[in-house]
Write a protein that holds these residues in place. Sequence first.
Motif, PDB file in Angstrom:
ATOM      1  N   VAL A 139       0.836  -1.205   0.000  1.00  0.00           N
ATOM      2  CA  VAL A 139       0.000   0.000   0.000  1.00  0.00           C
ATOM      3  C   VAL A 139       0.869   1.252   0.000  1.00  0.00           C
ATOM      4  O   VAL A 139       0.607   2.211  -0.745  1.00  0.00           O
ATOM      5  CB  VAL A 139      -0.960  -0.009   1.198  1.00  0.00           C
ATOM      6  N   ASP A 140       1.916   1.257   0.802  1.00  0.00           N
ATOM      7  CA  ASP A 140       2.801   2.423   0.847  1.00  0.00           C
ATOM      8  C   ASP A 140       3.449   2.661  -0.516  1.00  0.00           C
ATOM      9  O   ASP A 140       3.512   3.793  -1.006  1.00  0.00           O
ATOM     10  CB  ASP A 140       3.862   2.222   1.932  1.00  0.00           C
ATOM     11  N   LEU A 141       3.910   1.587  -1.157  1.00  0.00           N
ATOM     12  CA  LEU A 141       4.543   1.717  -2.467  1.00  0.00           C
ATOM     13  C   LEU A 141       3.554   2.230  -3.514  1.00  0.00           C
ATOM     14  O   LEU A 141       3.841   3.175  -4.261  1.00  0.00           O
ATOM     15  CB  LEU A 141       5.109   0.366  -2.906  1.00  0.00           C
ATOM     16  N   VAL A 142       2.362   1.621  -3.561  1.00  0.00           N
ATOM     17  CA  VAL A 142       1.366   2.021  -4.552  1.00  0.00           C
ATOM     18  C   VAL A 142       0.929   3.465  -4.328  1.00  0.00           C
ATOM     19  O   VAL A 142       0.815   4.249  -5.282  1.00  0.00           O
ATOM     20  CB  VAL A 142       0.161   1.070  -4.525  1.00  0.00           C
ATOM     21  N   ASN A 143       0.703   3.846  -3.081  1.00  0.00           N
ATOM     22  CA  ASN A 143       0.301   5.227  -2.795  1.00  0.00           C
ATOM     23  C   ASN A 143       1.332   6.224  -3.297  1.00  0.00           C
ATOM     24  O   ASN A 143       0.992   7.258  -3.891  1.00  0.00           O
ATOM     25  CB  ASN A 143       0.094   5.431  -1.295  1.00  0.00           C
ATOM     26  N   LYS A 193       0.973   9.082  -6.430  1.00  0.00           N
ATOM     27  CA  LYS A 193       1.136  10.520  -6.201  1.00  0.00           C
ATOM     28  C   LYS A 193       2.205  11.136  -7.097  1.00  0.00           C
ATOM     29  O   LYS A 193       2.376  12.357  -7.095  1.00  0.00           O
ATOM     30  CB  LYS A 193       1.500  10.769  -4.728  1.00  0.00           C
ATOM     31  N   SER A 194       2.907  10.316  -7.857  1.00  0.00           N
ATOM     32  CA  SER A 194       4.021  10.796  -8.670  1.00  0.00           C
ATOM     33  C   SER A 194       3.593  11.094 -10.102  1.00  0.00           C
ATOM     34  O   SER A 194       2.561  10.606 -10.575  1.00  0.00           O
ATOM     35  CB  SER A 194       5.140   9.743  -8.687  1.00  0.00           C
ATOM     36  N   PRO A 195       4.395  11.873 -10.828  1.00  0.00           N
ATOM     37  CA  PRO A 195       4.106  12.131 -12.247  1.00  0.00           C
ATOM     38  C   PRO A 195       4.165  10.871 -13.096  1.00  0.00           C
ATOM     39  O   PRO A 195       3.607  10.840 -14.198  1.00  0.00           O
ATOM     40  CB  PRO A 195       5.205  13.116 -12.661  1.00  0.00           C
ATOM     41  N   PRO A 214      -8.946   4.903 -19.853  1.00  0.00           N
ATOM     42  CA  PRO A 214      -8.168   5.053 -18.615  1.00  0.00           C
ATOM     43  C   PRO A 214      -8.944   5.830 -17.562  1.00  0.00           C
ATOM     44  O   PRO A 214      -9.749   6.707 -17.878  1.00  0.00           O
ATOM     45  CB  PRO A 214      -6.936   5.832 -19.078  1.00  0.00           C
ATOM     46  N   HIS A 215      -8.730   5.446 -16.307  1.00  0.00           N
ATOM     47  CA  HIS A 215      -9.343   6.166 -15.194  1.00  0.00           C
ATOM     48  C   HIS A 215      -8.231   6.898 -14.459  1.00  0.00           C
ATOM     49  O   HIS A 215      -7.282   6.296 -13.950  1.00  0.00           O
ATOM     50  CB  HIS A 215     -10.116   5.226 -14.262  1.00  0.00           C
ATOM     51  N   ARG A 216      -8.328   8.210 -14.423  1.00  0.00           N
ATOM     52  CA  ARG A 216      -7.217   9.053 -13.964  1.00  0.00           C
ATOM     53  C   ARG A 216      -7.203   9.284 -12.460  1.00  0.00           C
ATOM     54  O   ARG A 216      -6.204   9.728 -11.909  1.00  0.00           O
ATOM     55  CB  ARG A 216      -7.280  10.411 -14.675  1.00  0.00           C
ATOM     56  N   THR A 217      -8.314   9.029 -11.771  1.00  0.00           N
ATOM     57  CA  THR A 217      -8.371   9.314 -10.341  1.00  0.00           C
ATOM     58  C   THR A 217      -7.845   8.118  -9.551  1.00  0.00           C
ATOM     59  O   THR A 217      -8.462   7.049  -9.557  1.00  0.00           O
ATOM     60  CB  THR A 217      -9.806   9.619  -9.904  1.00  0.00           C
ATOM     61  N   PRO A 218      -6.705   8.266  -8.880  1.00  0.00           N
ATOM     62  CA  PRO A 218      -6.155   7.123  -8.129  1.00  0.00           C
ATOM     63  C   PRO A 218      -6.930   6.855  -6.847  1.00  0.00           C
ATOM     64  O   PRO A 218      -7.610   7.736  -6.309  1.00  0.00           O
ATOM     65  CB  PRO A 218      -4.722   7.571  -7.823  1.00  0.00           C
ATOM     66  N   ALA A 243      -5.207   3.202   3.300  1.00  0.00           N
ATOM     67  CA  ALA A 243      -4.465   3.282   4.559  1.00  0.00           C
ATOM     68  C   ALA A 243      -3.598   2.037   4.679  1.00  0.00           C
ATOM     69  O   ALA A 243      -4.096   0.913   4.529  1.00  0.00           O
ATOM     70  CB  ALA A 243      -5.421   3.386   5.733  1.00  0.00           C
ATOM     71  N   PRO A 244      -2.291   2.186   4.944  1.00  0.00           N
ATOM     72  CA  PRO A 244      -1.387   1.036   4.907  1.00  0.00           C
ATOM     73  C   PRO A 244      -1.758  -0.099   5.839  1.00  0.00           C
ATOM     74  O   PRO A 244      -1.574  -1.271   5.467  1.00  0.00           O
ATOM     75  CB  PRO A 244      -0.034   1.654   5.303  1.00  0.00           C
ATOM     76  N   TYR A 245      -2.280   0.165   7.030  1.00  0.00           N
ATOM     77  CA  TYR A 245      -2.543  -0.921   7.965  1.00  0.00           C
ATOM     78  C   TYR A 245      -3.978  -1.436   7.906  1.00  0.00           C
ATOM     79  O   TYR A 245      -4.222  -2.632   8.033  1.00  0.00           O
ATOM     80  CB  TYR A 245      -2.192  -0.508   9.393  1.00  0.00           C
ATOM     81  N   SER A 246      -4.947  -0.540   7.668  1.00  0.00           N
ATOM     82  CA  SER A 246      -6.333  -0.998   7.607  1.00  0.00           C
ATOM     83  C   SER A 246      -6.722  -1.471   6.218  1.00  0.00           C
ATOM     84  O   SER A 246      -7.639  -2.276   6.058  1.00  0.00           O
ATOM     85  CB  SER A 246      -7.289   0.134   8.048  1.00  0.00           C
ATOM     86  N   GLY A 247      -6.039  -0.951   5.186  1.00  0.00           N
ATOM     87  CA  GLY A 247      -6.406  -1.275   3.822  1.00  0.00           C
ATOM     88  C   GLY A 247      -7.645  -0.554   3.329  1.00  0.00           C
ATOM     89  O   GLY A 247      -8.139  -0.818   2.241  1.00  0.00           O
ATOM     90  N   GLN A 248      -8.158   0.384   4.127  1.00  0.00           N
ATOM     91  CA  GLN A 248      -9.364   1.112   3.761  1.00  0.00           C
ATOM     92  C   GLN A 248      -9.029   2.373   2.954  1.00  0.00           C
ATOM     93  O   GLN A 248      -7.949   2.945   3.100  1.00  0.00           O
ATOM     94  CB  GLN A 248     -10.134   1.522   5.036  1.00  0.00           C
ATOM     95  N   PRO A 249      -9.951   2.815   2.091  1.00  0.00           N
ATOM     96  CA  PRO A 249      -9.705   4.038   1.324  1.00  0.00           C
ATOM     97  C   PRO A 249      -9.468   5.231   2.231  1.00  0.00           C
ATOM     98  O   PRO A 249     -10.037   5.347   3.315  1.00  0.00           O
ATOM     99  CB  PRO A 249     -11.006   4.210   0.523  1.00  0.00           C
ATOM    100  N   GLN A 250      -8.565   6.112   1.764  1.00  0.00           N
ATOM    101  CA  GLN A 250      -8.278   7.328   2.526  1.00  0.00           C
ATOM    102  C   GLN A 250      -7.979   8.445   1.550  1.00  0.00           C
ATOM    103  O   GLN A 250      -7.657   8.216   0.383  1.00  0.00           O
ATOM    104  CB  GLN A 250      -7.090   7.123   3.465  1.00  0.00           C
ATOM    105  N   THR A 251      -8.058   9.673   2.035  1.00  0.00           N
ATOM    106  CA  THR A 251      -7.675  10.818   1.223  1.00  0.00           C
ATOM    107  C   THR A 251      -6.169  10.919   1.193  1.00  0.00           C
ATOM    108  O   THR A 251      -5.499  10.525   2.158  1.00  0.00           O
ATOM    109  CB  THR A 251      -8.275  12.103   1.790  1.00  0.00           C
ATOM    110  N   PRO A 252      -5.581  11.423   0.101  1.00  0.00           N
ATOM    111  CA  PRO A 252      -4.117  11.483   0.015  1.00  0.00           C
ATOM    112  C   PRO A 252      -3.532  12.471   1.020  1.00  0.00           C
ATOM    113  O   PRO A 252      -4.191  13.378   1.472  1.00  0.00           O
ATOM    114  CB  PRO A 252      -3.880  11.964  -1.421  1.00  0.00           C
TER     115      PRO A 252
END
Length: 304
Positions: free
Chosen positions: A156-160, A164-166, A287-291, A295-304
Motif C-alpha cells: 500500500v505504501d509503495l502504490v500510494n 502521487k508521482s508524475p 483510462p481512469h485518472r483518479t487514483p 491506509a497502509p494498515y487498515s487497507g481502507q480508502p483514505q484521502t491522500p
Amino acid sequence: MIGDPDPTLDDCSSAAYPTATMSGTNVGDLLSRQGVSWGWFQGGFRPSAAYDQATGTAAVCGSAHTNVGDVVVTDYSAHHEPFQYYRSTANPHHLAPANVAEIGHDGRANHQYDLSDFNRALHAGDLPAVSFVKAAKYQDGHAGYSDPLDEQHFLVDLVNRVEKSPNWASTAIVVGYDDSDGWYDHQMSPIVNTSQDPMTDALSGKGHCGTGAPRLAGYPDRCGYGPRLPLLVISPYARVNAVDHTITDQTSILRFVENNWGLGRIGNGSFDQLAGSMNGLFDWSHPHRTPLFLAPYSGQPQTP
C-alpha cells in the motif's frame, strides 16, 4: 535448480547455503540490448558494511527490521535476487549507483539497487521504464518471518507513493507471488509442460504430467502449472473491478515486458514462450485518472 542455493556472485550470500550461477540470457540482458532503462530494487541490498577493494573484504548485508510479530528479521535474502545469479547482471559487491541519474542505466551498480534507490528515482520523477521491486524479508509475505499485515503495509505504501508521482499516468504495477501459501489446491491446474522424472516431480509420479518429452528445451522436473497464485494489476489502464480468466503464470509478466518493448523471447527453455497474455487485465481505451489511496494498515480508502 531445486532448493534455495544462494548466488555465487554475491558477497552477501550465506555460508549456510550452497551457491550457484546461471548461464544464458535473462530479461535484464534483453532490456539492456534494446537500450530500455531497468532495475531490480530490493530491501536490504545496500550493505551495512561496504566492500573494501584494498583488502578484498566482502560487503555485509546486515540491516534488519522488526516484523509485526516483534521478531527481528534480516532485510536481505540473496536467493530472492535473481539477477545476482548471472554474471552479466550481477552487482557482487552491492555497489551503490554513483548518482540518481545512473539508476536504471549502465553503471557500477549494474542495474541492481537497494529499495531506497527506487524511492530516490521516484522522487526525482525518473523511474526506469521497467522496475522489479522486492520488499525486505519482514515485508515480503513469506511464511515464517513475514506477516500479511507487513506485506500489506509495504504494498500500500509503495502504490500510494507511485500514484502521487508524475509517473502514475503511464504506469502499470503488477503484483505477483512466487509461493502458493500451501501445498494444495482444490482444482488441478492445466499441464503445459511435461516431466519424465517421477523420483523428483511428485505430479509426474502420479501420472499427471504426461508421457511425452518436455516441451521446454527437454529439461526434466518442470511439470507445470502448479497451485494457483494471485496476479494483480494496478494501473490507470487496469479494468475496473474485473477478474480475467485467462490462464497466466509468473512468466506472463516477462512476456508482457518482452512484447511491450519488442525484446523478443529469452529462449533456452524459458516458460515465457508458453505464458498466457495479460492483455485481458487492461482497458487501454478508457483510462481512469483518479487514483485510489489506501491506509497502509487498515487497507481502507483514505484521502491522500
